[in-house]
Design an enzyme around this catalytic site. Structure first.
Site, PDB file in Angstrom:
ATOM      1  N   LYS A  93     -47.288 -11.061  -6.544  1.00  0.00           N
ATOM      2  CA  LYS A  93     -46.824 -12.459  -6.477  1.00  0.00           C
ATOM      3  C   LYS A  93     -47.951 -13.395  -6.918  1.00  0.00           C
ATOM      4  O   LYS A  93     -49.127 -13.003  -6.928  1.00  0.00           O
ATOM      5  CB  LYS A  93     -46.392 -12.781  -5.046  1.00  0.00           C
ATOM      6  CG  LYS A  93     -47.530 -12.716  -4.032  1.00  0.00           C
ATOM      7  CD  LYS A  93     -47.026 -12.842  -2.591  1.00  0.00           C
ATOM      8  CE  LYS A  93     -48.190 -12.741  -1.610  1.00  0.00           C
ATOM      9  NZ  LYS A  93     -47.730 -12.720  -0.206  1.00  0.00           N
TER      10      LYS A  93
ATOM     11  N   TYR B 250     -70.164 -37.581  -8.152  1.00  0.00           N
ATOM     12  CA  TYR B 250     -69.484 -38.668  -7.437  1.00  0.00           C
ATOM     13  C   TYR B 250     -69.983 -38.828  -6.009  1.00  0.00           C
ATOM     14  O   TYR B 250     -70.143 -37.842  -5.287  1.00  0.00           O
ATOM     15  CB  TYR B 250     -67.978 -38.391  -7.396  1.00  0.00           C
ATOM     16  CG  TYR B 250     -67.296 -38.449  -8.735  1.00  0.00           C
ATOM     17  CD1 TYR B 250     -67.446 -39.551  -9.569  1.00  0.00           C
ATOM     18  CD2 TYR B 250     -66.487 -37.399  -9.159  1.00  0.00           C
ATOM     19  CE1 TYR B 250     -66.791 -39.605 -10.797  1.00  0.00           C
ATOM     20  CE2 TYR B 250     -65.839 -37.445 -10.380  1.00  0.00           C
ATOM     21  CZ  TYR B 250     -65.995 -38.545 -11.197  1.00  0.00           C
ATOM     22  OH  TYR B 250     -65.355 -38.591 -12.402  1.00  0.00           O
TER      23      TYR B 250
HETATM   24  C1  LIG Z   1     -48.350 -11.534   0.305  1.00  0.00           C
HETATM   25  C2  LIG Z   1     -47.598 -10.543   1.080  1.00  0.00           C
HETATM   26  C3  LIG Z   1     -48.102  -9.235   1.224  1.00  0.00           C
HETATM   27  C4  LIG Z   1     -49.464  -8.822   0.773  1.00  0.00           C
HETATM   28  O1  LIG Z   1     -50.421  -9.275   1.718  1.00  0.00           O
HETATM   29  P1  LIG Z   1     -51.941  -8.807   1.581  1.00  0.00           P
HETATM   30  O2  LIG Z   1     -52.554  -9.195   2.870  1.00  0.00           O
HETATM   31  O3  LIG Z   1     -52.504  -9.542   0.411  1.00  0.00           O
HETATM   32  O4  LIG Z   1     -51.910  -7.350   1.356  1.00  0.00           O
HETATM   33  C5  LIG Z   1     -47.298  -8.306   1.850  1.00  0.00           C
HETATM   34  N1  LIG Z   1     -46.077  -8.639   2.316  1.00  0.00           N
HETATM   35  C6  LIG Z   1     -45.579  -9.891   2.218  1.00  0.00           C
HETATM   36  C7  LIG Z   1     -44.246 -10.199   2.774  1.00  0.00           C
HETATM   37  C8  LIG Z   1     -46.326 -10.887   1.610  1.00  0.00           C
HETATM   38  O5  LIG Z   1     -45.835 -12.123   1.529  1.00  0.00           O
END
Ligand SMILES: *Cc1c(COP(=O)(O)O)cnc(C)c1O
Length: 378
Positions: free
Chosen positions: A33, A268
Site C-alpha cells: 500500500k 526562515y
Molecule cells: C499497513 C498494514 C499492514 C502492514 O503493517 P506493518 O506493520 O508495516 O507490517 C498489515 N495489515 C494491515 C491491515 C495494514 O493496514
C-alpha cells in the site's frame, strides 16, 4: 540528479527470505500500500513475489487494481485490499480476481451487486475487529456477518477465502491487548467455523507480530515495514538484529557551498545563528519532498565524511547544514539516510529527530524525488 531515492531490490528480496525463514509454513503477504511505503509498488511487488511472497496486500482497491494493470495476474499473486467505501470500484475488483475485505454487513450488498454485474463470484475475506477499534466488524455484528456471508457462499455468489484481523499494539510485546486480541480472534474463527466457513487463510500478524509473536502467524503474515528493512520495534531490535536490511537510501547533491560570518541567521525564522565564521552547505530537499519540518534543527545528514545536523528550519524545497570548519563542494552527495552500514544515518534516525516512526519517513518521500532501482534481477 538533484536528489534520488535508491531502492535496493536485492535487500528487499533478502528481507522476504529472512521473513520466510522466521514464519516457517505460513505464507507471506507483501504489503505494498501507499506505493510500497514510498518505495514503488510495482517493482517492490515483483521483487517480493520473486522472493517467495504469495500474496500482495493494499489498502485501497485502486492500489490493487494498479498492480493487476501492471501485469501482475492472479497466477502471479493473490491480492487483498481492505479499505472500502460505497463508491469504490467493487465490480472492477471482482473482475480482476482480487480479494475484497468485508468489515461489516453494510459492504455485502455492494459485493453482491458487483457479482451479479460481472457474472462471476467474488473472493471475500471477513475482517473482525478484535480490539483495534478501527475497521473490522465488532463481536456484536460478527455472527450476523458470518451468517450472511455463508448464505451468499451457499448461493455460489461469493467464496469466503479469509477471516482476518489486525493488532493495535503488536509493537509493544507483552501489552495486554495482544493476548486479548488473539483470544478474540480465535473466538471469531470459531464462530466462522461453526457457521460452515472454511477460509483458505487466517491472518492477524503485521510486521511487529511477525518478528516477535510466533503464535500469531496462523496461515499468513502481512509484512509491510519489515520487508522494507526497517524495524517496527526499534527499542527491541535493529533491522540487523532481525536479519533485515533497509531498502531505501535518500541522497541529494549539494546545491551551494558558501562562507558566512559568525552571527548569521540561517533559514526562515533564524532559529539557527552561526556560532562563528563557518561554511554552509545547501541541501536541495524540503518538506515538499517529505523531509519533515519537525526535524528542523535535528535531522541528520552524512556529508564530507561526518554526520551533520539540519541547521535551522527545513523549508519547502531546501535546508542548510553547517559544515563548521570542513570543506565540501557543489555537487557533493549528501546522504540523508541509508542502510547505516557505511556510518550514514537511517530512516529510524530521522524518525527520532522528527518525533515520528520510520514508517512515516519513508512513506512520505514525495513524488518529486525519483526512485532508482538497484539489485533488480532482470
Ligand atoms: C499497513 C498494514 C499492514 C502492514 O503493517 P506493518 O506493520 O508495516 O507490517 C498489515 N495489515 C494491515 C491491515 C495494514 O493496514
Amino acid at each position: 540528479m538533484r536528489a534520488e531515492a535508491l531502492i535496493d531490490l536485492a535487500a528487499l528480496r533478502g528481507n522476504i527470505a529472512a521473513l520466510r525463514d522466521r514464519v516457517g509454513s505460513a505464507g507471506i503477504m507483501s504489503v505494498v500500500k501507499a506505493d510500497a511505503y514510498g518505495h514503488g509498488a510495482v517493482p517492490c511487488a515483483r521483487a517480493a513475489l520473486a522472493a517467495g511472497a504469495g500474496w500482495l496486500g493494499t489498502a485501497t482497491p485502486e492500489e490493487a487494481l494498479a498492480l493487476r494493470a501492471a501485469g501482475i495476474g492472479p497466477q502471479d499473486a493473490r491480492m487483498l485490499c481492505w479499505l472500502w467505501t460505497p463508491g469504490s470500484p467493487w465490480r472492477e475488483t471482482v473482475a480482476a480476481d482480487i480479494d475484497i475485505s468485508v468489515s461489516g454487513l453494510w459492504a455485502l450488498p455492494h459485493v453482491l451487486d458487483a457479482v451479479r454485474a460481472v457474472g462471476r463470484p467474488a473472493r471475500v475475506q471477513l475482517k473482525a475487529d478484535t480490539g483495534l477499534g478501527r475497521n473490522g466488524a465488532q463481536p456484536a455484528e460478527w455472527s450476523a456477518l458470518v451468517a450472511a456471508a455463508r448464505a451468499a457462499e451457499a448461493e455460489g455468489l461469493i467464496s469466503v477465502t479469509g477471516v482476518w484481523s489486525h493488532f493495535a499494539c503488536a509493537d509493544e510485546p507483552g501489552h495486554p491487548s495482544i493476548a486479548a486480541q488473539l483470544t478474540a480472534y480465535r473466538e471469531a474463527l470459531a464462530v466462522a467455523e461453526a457457521a460452515g466457513l472454511r477460509p483458505e487463510v487466517r491472518h492477524i500478524a503485521n510486521s511487529p507480530a511477525t518478528l516477535t509473536l510466533p503464535e500469531s502467524h496462523f496461515d499468513l503474515v502481512r509484512a509491510g515495514l519489515a520487508q522494507y528493512g526497517l524495524s517496527p520495534v526499534p527499542e527491541i531490535g535493529s533491522p540487523a538484529d532481525f536479519g533485515l536490511r533497509p531498502v531505501m537510501s535518500l541522497v541529494a547533491r549539494i546545491a551551494q557551498v558558501k562562507q558566512v560570518p559568525g552571527g548569521h541567521g540561517v533559514s526562515y525564522g533564524h532559529t539557527y545563528v552561526t556560532p562563528g565564521e563557518t561554511t554552509l552547505a545547501l541541501v536541495p530537499l524540503g518538506y515538499a519532498d517529505g523531509i519533515p519540518r519537525h526535524a528542523s534543527g535535528a535531522g541528520p545528514v552524512w556529508l564530507a565524511d561526518k554526520w551533520r545536523t539540519v541547521a535551522g528550519r527545513v523549508a519547502m524545497d531546501q535546508f542548510v547544514v553547517d559544515l563548521g570548519g570542513d570543506a565540501a563542494e557543489v555537487g557533493d552527495v549528501a546522504v540523508l539516510f541509508g542502510s547505516g552500514e557505511r556510518g550514514e544515518p537511517t530512516a529510524e534516525d530521522w524518525a527520532r529527530a522528527a518525533g515520528t516512526i520510520s514508517y512515516e519517513i519513508v512513506t512520505r518521500i514525495g513524488a518529486r524525488v525519483p526512485r532508482r532501482y538497484l539489485g533488480g534481477d532482470d
